[in-house]
Write an enzyme that holds these catalytic residues in place. Structure first.
Site, PDB file in Angstrom:
ATOM      1  N   GLY A 143      -3.566  -2.233   7.192  1.00 34.40           N
ATOM      2  CA  GLY A 143      -3.843  -3.677   7.098  1.00 34.40           C
ATOM      3  C   GLY A 143      -4.676  -3.983   5.874  1.00 34.40           C
ATOM      4  N   LYS A 186       0.829  -1.221   0.000  1.00 35.72           N
ATOM      5  CA  LYS A 186       0.000   0.000   0.000  1.00 35.72           C
ATOM      6  C   LYS A 186       0.861   1.267   0.000  1.00 35.72           C
ATOM      7  CE  LYS A 186      -2.170  -0.981   3.819  1.00 35.72           C
ATOM      8  NZ  LYS A 186      -1.608  -2.318   4.103  1.00 35.72           N
ATOM      9  N   LYS A 213      -2.769   9.136   5.765  1.00 35.26           N
ATOM     10  CA  LYS A 213      -2.795   7.811   6.393  1.00 35.26           C
ATOM     11  C   LYS A 213      -3.590   8.050   7.675  1.00 35.26           C
ATOM     12  CE  LYS A 213      -0.876   3.607   7.625  1.00 35.26           C
ATOM     13  NZ  LYS A 213      -0.693   2.372   6.886  1.00 35.26           N
ATOM     14  N   GLU A 262      -4.062   6.135   2.302  1.00 35.39           N
ATOM     15  CA  GLU A 262      -3.630   4.746   2.564  1.00 35.39           C
ATOM     16  C   GLU A 262      -4.372   4.190   3.773  1.00 35.39           C
ATOM     17  OE1 GLU A 262       0.590   3.883   3.291  1.00 35.39           O
ATOM     18  OE2 GLU A 262       0.004   1.903   4.056  1.00 35.39           O
TER      19      GLU A 262
END
Ligand code: ATP
Ligand code: MG
Length: 230
Positions: A117, A15, A37, A114
């Site tokens: 996981g 990612k 993020k 982003e």
């Protein structure tokens, strides 16, 4: 121009590598691209931002947004956000994510966000990455592995998006090894055949990978960047 939430079939699939390279490529094309993020967990970095991913993303996109904007939630434990919140006795506050995202959207024409996981990584007991994508109102790009097991993981990810009516812009197959086994050779075409989701590109495993400079030519060659921003 559209913005995207980049998720993956698992952690460590690429990612950050792909989001940051896409950001650098769009920046090269003159696009005002921002990165985010929303939630990171892990060990605090000694230099730069607390999250290594956030440092890579901001450096690639050449943005100067604050850490609070780009990474509103950082939990200093290398576990899922839900487990980190429990261990640190913190309550997951998603409001802060939407507030900071709005600020970044006002500053940039395209946002690349982003995830963390995979699609069902728990952010709290009953709120998952998929719920965040839906609530942010973003289309998603799914990063997958080409290796054995990827059909199962990719289809579960696609189905989870479809269950929540999340639009999937496409799938990027990362770490493709030309000399890999038959499963690897078939993965991109079989994923497309079964899901009907466009494969935006297949990116090679780069043996001497050090930073995104080595990935930029592969993204420019294998991904139709203009279609992403049209
Ligand atoms: N195509 C590639 N060729 C070689 N190395 C790669 C490639 N893609 C990713 N990597 C390496 O694999 C590792 C994991 O990639 P990356 O950090 O992008 O994954 P991620 O999905 O962002 O992980 P996380 O879930 O921790 O955020 C990194 O060390 C990265 O440099
Ligand atoms: Mg990452």
């Amino acid at each position: 121009m559209k913005s995207y939430f980049i998720t993956a079939t698992d952690t460590g699939v690429g990612k950050t590598t792909i989001t940051s390279t896409l950001a650098a490529c769009l920046q090269k094309l003159g696009v005002n691209v921002g990165v985010m993020k929303p939630i990171a967990t892990g060990i605090v970095q000694k230099t730069g931002f607390k999250s290594a991913d956030v440092s890579i993303l901001c450096h690639a996109a050449k943005v100067h947004d604050s850490e609070d904007e780009v990474n509103p939630i950082f939990l200093p434990l290398p576990v899922s956000p839900y487990d980190a919140s429990k261990a640190l006795n913190l309550k997951f506050d998603k409001k802060i994510i939407f507030e900071q995202f709005k600020k970044l959207q006002n500053k940039h024409d395209v946002m690349l966000v982003e995830g963390i996981g995979g699609i069902l990584t728990p952010l709290s007991r009953d709120y998952f990455v998929a719920d965040l994508i839906k609530e942010m109102g973003l289309e998603t790009i799914i990063i997958t592995r080409p290796t054995l097991g990827t059909l199962n993981h990719t289809m579960m990810t696609v189905n989870t998006c479809r269950d929540r009516k999340i639009l999937i812009a496409g799938i990027i197959v990362n770490n493709y090894d030309e000399n890999g086994g038959p499963a690897e050779k078939n993965a991109p075409s079989t994923i497309y055949e079964i899901t009907g989701i466009p494969i935006l590109g297949v990116l090679p495993f780069v043996r001497d990978y050090e930073n995104i400079t080595t990935m930029i030519p592969h993204v420019e060659k294998n991904i139709d960047l203009k279609s992403l921003i049209s």
